[in-house]
Design an enzyme around this catalytic site. Structure first.
Site, short mmCIF file in Angstrom:
data_model
loop_
_atom_site.label_atom_id
_atom_site.label_comp_id
_atom_site.label_asym_id
_atom_site.label_seq_id
_atom_site.Cartn_x
_atom_site.Cartn_y
_atom_site.Cartn_z
N ARG A 21 0.83 -1.21 0.00
CA ARG A 21 0.00 0.00 0.00
C ARG A 21 0.86 1.25 0.00
O ARG A 21 0.60 2.20 -0.76
CB ARG A 21 -0.96 0.02 1.19
CG ARG A 21 -2.05 -1.03 1.10
CD ARG A 21 -2.93 -1.03 2.33
NE ARG A 21 -2.11 -1.23 3.51
CZ ARG A 21 -2.43 -0.83 4.75
NH1 ARG A 21 -3.55 -0.20 4.97
NH2 ARG A 21 -1.63 -1.07 5.75
N ASN A 39 -6.20 -2.57 2.12
CA ASN A 39 -6.19 -4.02 2.30
C ASN A 39 -7.62 -4.52 2.40
O ASN A 39 -8.48 -3.85 2.98
CB ASN A 39 -5.45 -4.41 3.57
CG ASN A 39 -3.94 -4.30 3.45
OD1 ASN A 39 -3.39 -4.28 2.35
ND2 ASN A 39 -3.26 -4.24 4.58
#
Length: 92
Positions: A21, A39
Site C-alpha cells: 500500500r 487491504n
C-alpha cells in the site's frame, strides 16, 4: 479532462504486510495519479487510480510487480469513468 480514466484494481498474492500500500501510494503520487489503496479482509489489495490514460495504465502495469517484497499472483482491473477523486491515500 476527457482524457482521464479510472481503473479499479484487485491485487492478489503476497501483497499484505510487504509495504504494498505504501509503495502504491508513493508511486501514484509521483505519477500524478489520484485515488486510494486499501487491504481487504480476504488478503487482497484493492486500489483505484484516476488520471490521464497513459499514467493510469502505467500504475496498472506497476501493480503486477508491486513493492520489492510483494509476490503478485493476479491483478483484476475494471475500467470506467473517473469519479473525481483528488489526491492519493491509504484507506483503512
Amino acid at each position: 479532462m476527457s482524457d482521464r480514466t479510472r481503473a479499479h484494481a484487485f491485487v492478489s498474492g503476497t501483497v499484505q504486510g510487504v509495504f504494498y500500500r505504501a509503495n502504491t501510494r508513493d508511486t501514484a503520487r509521483e505519477a500524478g495519479i489520484d485515488g486510494w489503496v486499501k487491504n481487504l479482509s480476504d488478503g487482497r489489495v484493492e486500489a483505484v487510480f484516476e488520471g490521464p490514460e497513459d499514467a493510469v495504465e502505467s500504475m496498472v502495469a506497476w501493480c503486477h510487480e508491486g513493492s520489492p517484497r510483494a509476490e503478485v499472483d493476479n491483478v483484476e482491473v475494471e475500467y470506467g469513468a473517473p469519479d473525481g477523486v483528488e489526491g492519493f491515500e491509504i484507506r483503512r
